[in-house]
Enzyme design. Structure first.
Site, mmCIF file in Angstrom:
data_model
loop_
_atom_site.group_PDB
_atom_site.id
_atom_site.type_symbol
_atom_site.label_atom_id
_atom_site.label_comp_id
_atom_site.label_asym_id
_atom_site.label_seq_id
_atom_site.Cartn_x
_atom_site.Cartn_y
_atom_site.Cartn_z
ATOM 1 N N ARG A 13 -4.484 -7.786 21.137
ATOM 2 C CA ARG A 13 -4.480 -6.390 20.719
ATOM 3 C C ARG A 13 -5.903 -5.875 20.639
ATOM 4 N NH1 ARG A 13 0.189 -6.882 17.008
ATOM 5 N NH2 ARG A 13 1.085 -8.911 17.521
ATOM 6 N N GLY A 46 1.623 -12.332 10.382
ATOM 7 C CA GLY A 46 2.125 -12.657 9.047
ATOM 8 C C GLY A 46 3.579 -13.080 9.059
ATOM 9 N N ARG A 47 4.243 -12.785 10.162
ATOM 10 C CA ARG A 47 5.656 -13.182 10.237
ATOM 11 C C ARG A 47 6.054 -13.513 11.672
ATOM 12 N NH1 ARG A 47 9.476 -7.931 10.125
ATOM 13 N NH2 ARG A 47 8.014 -6.403 10.960
ATOM 14 N N ASP A 87 5.148 -3.518 19.398
ATOM 15 C CA ASP A 87 5.415 -3.273 17.986
ATOM 16 C C ASP A 87 6.287 -2.054 17.760
ATOM 17 O OD1 ASP A 87 4.989 -4.747 15.679
ATOM 18 O OD2 ASP A 87 2.911 -5.004 16.259
ATOM 19 N N ASP A 139 7.062 -11.863 3.063
ATOM 20 C CA ASP A 139 7.941 -13.037 3.074
ATOM 21 C C ASP A 139 8.022 -13.695 4.451
ATOM 22 O OD1 ASP A 139 9.423 -11.221 4.495
ATOM 23 O OD2 ASP A 139 11.129 -11.191 3.136
ATOM 24 N N GLY A 140 7.363 -13.107 5.442
ATOM 25 C CA GLY A 140 7.358 -13.692 6.778
ATOM 26 C C GLY A 140 8.657 -13.492 7.546
ATOM 27 N N LYS A 162 9.508 -13.508 16.082
ATOM 28 C CA LYS A 162 9.110 -12.523 15.066
ATOM 29 C C LYS A 162 10.093 -12.602 13.902
ATOM 30 C CE LYS A 162 8.337 -7.489 14.809
ATOM 31 N NZ LYS A 162 8.195 -6.285 15.656
ATOM 32 N N ASP A 182 -3.941 -2.558 15.691
ATOM 33 C CA ASP A 182 -3.307 -3.866 15.856
ATOM 34 C C ASP A 182 -2.001 -3.745 16.640
ATOM 35 O OD1 ASP A 182 -2.694 -2.496 13.306
ATOM 36 O OD2 ASP A 182 -1.132 -4.021 13.152
ATOM 37 N N GLY A 219 -3.342 -10.361 11.170
ATOM 38 C CA GLY A 219 -2.870 -11.630 11.736
ATOM 39 C C GLY A 219 -1.358 -11.684 11.726
HETATM 40 P P1 AMP Z 1 3.395 -4.226 11.590
HETATM 41 O O1 AMP Z 1 3.590 -3.075 10.675
HETATM 42 O O2 AMP Z 1 4.689 -4.884 12.023
HETATM 43 O O3 AMP Z 1 2.499 -3.928 12.730
HETATM 44 O O4 AMP Z 1 2.694 -5.353 10.726
HETATM 45 C C1 AMP Z 1 1.421 -5.185 10.163
HETATM 46 C C2 AMP Z 1 0.981 -6.478 9.531
HETATM 47 O O5 AMP Z 1 1.840 -6.845 8.461
HETATM 48 C C3 AMP Z 1 0.954 -7.665 10.468
HETATM 49 O O6 AMP Z 1 -0.125 -8.481 10.094
HETATM 50 C C4 AMP Z 1 2.262 -8.341 10.181
HETATM 51 O O7 AMP Z 1 2.241 -9.706 10.513
HETATM 52 C C5 AMP Z 1 2.375 -8.132 8.689
HETATM 53 N N1 AMP Z 1 3.770 -8.152 8.220
HETATM 54 C C6 AMP Z 1 4.741 -7.236 8.445
HETATM 55 N N2 AMP Z 1 5.885 -7.595 7.850
HETATM 56 C C7 AMP Z 1 5.662 -8.777 7.228
HETATM 57 C C8 AMP Z 1 6.452 -9.672 6.441
HETATM 58 N N3 AMP Z 1 7.726 -9.414 6.163
HETATM 59 N N4 AMP Z 1 5.854 -10.782 5.976
HETATM 60 C C9 AMP Z 1 4.575 -11.054 6.246
HETATM 61 N N5 AMP Z 1 3.773 -10.260 6.969
HETATM 62 C C10 AMP Z 1 4.302 -9.138 7.466
HETATM 63 MG MG MG Z 2 1.880 -4.864 14.282
#
Ligand code: AMP
Ligand code: MG
Length: 490
Positions: A185, A94-95, A264, A127-128, A115, A254, A92
Site C-alpha cells: 500500500r 491487525g486481522r 479494502d 479482536d482480529g 482477512k 493504507d 499493520g
Molecule cells: P481498515 O479500516 O479495514 O482499513 O483497517 C484499518 C486498520 O485497523 C488496519 O490496521 C486493520 O488491520 C485494523 N483492524 C480493523 N479491524 C480490526 C479488528 N477487528 N481487529 C484488529 N485490527 C483491526
Molecule cells: Mg485497510
C-alpha cells in the site's frame, strides 16, 4: 523457487517473507471452532490453479478458516502505516494473515490473504476477527468491480468460523480469502520511510518494482519511474470508479494499493441518484471521500507516497524534491485524460472533439438537477441515441436539450451509429450491486439463506448482458428507502 504443487494445487512462493524482517511479523492464524465454507469462487480457484472440488470439502474449509496451513505457505502479518482521514497512524495487518503468494498456471503471482484470521502483533485494541455480513459484502462489491473490468483484489472464498464476533451486537464470525496482485500500500511505503531502519525502504521499493513494474528496474531513477507508474494506475482507477458511480468511502493511504487494484471494501457503495457530493459512510462526516472528491484525495495520497520515496533519490535533496514534485504534479492531467477517454466511450464517441468535456459536464449537471439515476441514465444512452428517444427520461426537460446536442455530436463522426451504440452497451453497465439488493442479500445470508446472495452475485457477474435474468437487479431503490448509510467493515 516456488514450492512443489500439492494435490489441491497450492504452489506458493513467498517473496515478501524474504524481505527484511522489519516489514512484517511471522504469524499464524488463530484456529476457529467450527470451520465451514459459505462461499467458494470456483472459476477463480481454477484460474489460480486450485482444485475447486478439493477445496469445497473439510480440508478447504480448514485452510480458509486458518485451522490448517497449506503446504509451502509462510504466513505473515504485514507492517504498514497510513493516514486515516488525514491523520498518520501506525497500523499493520491487525486481522489479516498473508499465507503466501500462489503462483498460477500462467505464472502470475497472487497474494492469498485470510482477512479476519485472529489477532496479530498489529491488532492494537481489535479482536482480529471479521463478521460474515461485511465479508460477503466485500465478495459482492469486489466481484462486481472485477466484472466491470475495473482492477480489484478478488474474493476466493468466505469461511464461517462457528464463533460469534462482538460488535454492537453478537454477529456470526467469518474469514474472507482475499487475493491480490500484492498488498503493498501507499502506507507500506510510509511505514518503511518512517521507521528507523534504513534498509527497509530500498528493499521494499526494489520488491514492489520487481513485482509490479519489472521494466522499471533499469530506469535512470527507478523510484521516480515507479512513482509515475503508480500515479498513472491510480489516475486510471479513480476515473473508472467514478464512471460506474463507485464511492470507495475510506481512501486512507493504507487502503491504496500501489498495484492499482481497488482494495479494502469497507463502507463503499454505488450511487443510485447522481449527486457528486454523495457520501455513504457513516464515519465520513466531513464528506472527505465523497464521489467528486476522489481524484483530489488520490492526489493527496500520492503526495504521501512521493514524500516517502524522497530519501531514495540520489543527489541533492532540493533537486530531488523538484523532480519528484514535477512527477506528482502530473496527476490532475493524467486523471483528466483517463476520465475524458472513459466518458467518451460511455457517450459513444469514437472520435475526439474540442467540446466533448463540456458535453460530459452538461450531462452530469442535468442529471444532478433532476436527481437522475446514474446507472440507468448511462445504460439508457444507447436507446436514447435513436430517434425518437427509446429511453423516456431523454424526451423532455434538461436531458432532452442535452440529447439534441449530443446527437448532433454523434452525427459528426463518420462511424455508423450502430458502432457508437455497441460501444455504449459495452461501457455502460445495466447491473451494479444496488444498495437495497446488497442489503437484502446480506440480511438473508445472516439467517442462513444464501439464494438471494447467489442470484445477486450471478447478476453482477454479467453487468452488460441485456437478459431477462438481470431485470430485477436493474432498478434503483424502491421509493421511501431514504438515504443509504454504510458502516466500516469491522
Ligand atoms: P481498515 O479500516 O479495514 O482499513 O483497517 C484499518 C486498520 O485497523 C488496519 O490496521 C486493520 O488491520 C485494523 N483492524 C480493523 N479491524 C480490526 C479488528 N477487528 N481487529 C484488529 N485490527 C483491526
Ligand atoms: Mg485497510
Amino acid at each position: 523457487m516456488p514450492s512443489a504443487i500439492d494435490a489441491a494445487g497450492w504452489r506458493f512462493d513467498n517473496s515478501y517473507a524474504r524481505l527484511p524482517p522489519g516489514l512484517f511479523t511471522r504469524s499464524t492464524p488463530v484456529p476457529v471452532r467450527r470451520p465451514g465454507i459459505v462461499f467458494l469462487n470456483e472459476p477463480f480457484a481454477t484460474r489460480l490453479g486450485l482444485d475447486a472440488a478439493a477445496l469445497a470439502g473439510p480440508d478447504g474449509a480448514a485452510i480458509f478458516a486458518g485451522n490448517a496451513i497449506p503446504p509451502g505457505a509462510d504466513p505473515i502479518a504485514q507492517a504498514y502505516a497510513g493516514h486515516q482521514f488525514g491523520h498518520f497512524t501506525n497500523l499493520g495487518d491487525g486481522r489479516a494473515i498473508l499465507l503466501g503468494e500462489q503462483i498460477a498456471p500462467d505464472g502470475s503471482r497472487h497474494d492469498i490473504q485470510l482477512k479476519g484470521a485472529g489477532r496479530t502483533r498489529y491488532s492494537r485494541g481489535g479482536d482480529g476477527r471479521a463478521a460474515l455480513g461485511p465479508m460477503l459484502r466485500e465478495v459482492l462489491i469486489s466481484e462486481a468491480l472485477h466484472a466491470l473490468g475495473i482492477p480489484t483484489t478478488r474474493s476466493l472464498a468466505v469461511a464461517s468460523t462457528g464463533e460469534a464476533v462482538l460488535r454492537e451486537e453478537a454477529l456470526p464470525g467469518a474469514i474472507l480469502v482475499r487475493v491480490a496482485a500484492s498488498h503493498i500500500r501507499v502506507g507500506t511505503f510510509q511505514y518503511a520511510a518512517a521507521v528507523g531502519d534504513p534498509t527497509l525502504l530500498p528493499a521494499l521499493l526494489a520488491h514492489a518494482i520487481s513485482r509490479h513494474d519489472p521494466g522499471l528496474a533499469e530506469a535512470d531513477e527507478p523510484a521516480l519511474a515507479f512513482l509515475e507508474a503508480v500515479i498513472d494506475r491510480q489516475a486510471a482507477l479513480i476515473a473508472r470508479w467514478m464512471q460506474v458511480g463507485f464511492i470507495h468511502g475510506v481512501m486512507n493511504t493504507d487502503n491504496m494499493a500501489v498495484s492499482g487494484e481497488t482494495i479494502d471494501y469497507g463502507p463503499c457503495a454505488f450511487l443510485d441518484a447522481y449527486d457528486p457530493t454523495t457520501v455513504f459512510s457513516s464515519i465520513d462526516r466531513q464528506g472527505r471521500y465523497a464521489w467528486a472528491n476522489q481524484p483530489g484525495i488520490a492526489h493527496w495520497n500520492l503526495a504521501r507516497l512521493a514524500e516517502s520515496l524522497l530519501s531514495t533519490l540520489p543527489g541533492d535533496e532540493e533537486a530531488a524534491l523538484d523532480r519528484i514534485s514535477t512527477v506528482l504534479a502530473t496527476f490532475p492531467a493524467r486523471f483528466a485524460e483517463h476520465a475524458l477517454a472513459g466518458w467518451r466511450a460511455k457517450l459513444g464517441m469514437l472520435t475526439e472533439e474540442e467540446g466533448d468535456q463540456a458535453l460530459v459536464t452538461s450531462l452530469l449537471a442535468a442529471m444532478e438537477g433532476i436527481g437522475a439515476d446514474f446507472t440507468a441514465t448511462f445504460s439508457g444512452l444507447a436507446a436514447a441515441a435513436e430517434a425518437p428517444a427509446a429511453f423516456p427520461p431523454f424526451d423532455a426537460g434538461p436531458l432532452a436539450d442535452w440529447r439534441a446536442a449530443w446527437r448532433a455530436r454523434l452525427g459528426r463522426q463518420s462511424q455508423p451509429l450502430a458502432d457508437a451504440r455497441a460501444l455504449m452497451r459495452r461501457t455502460n453497465p445495466l447491473v451494479i450491486p444496488r444498495n437495497h439488493r446488497v442489503e437484502e442479500a446480506l440480511a438473508a445470508a445472516a439467517t442462513g439463506e444464501m439464494a438471494p446472495f447467489e442470484k445477486l452475485l450471478d447478476a453482477i457477474a454479467h453487468p452488460f448482458d441485456d437478459t431477462p435474468a438481470s431485470f430485477p437487479y436493474r432498478d434503483g431503490p424502491p421509493p421511501g428507502c431514504g438515504p443509504y448509510k454504510t458502516f466500516c467493515g469491522t
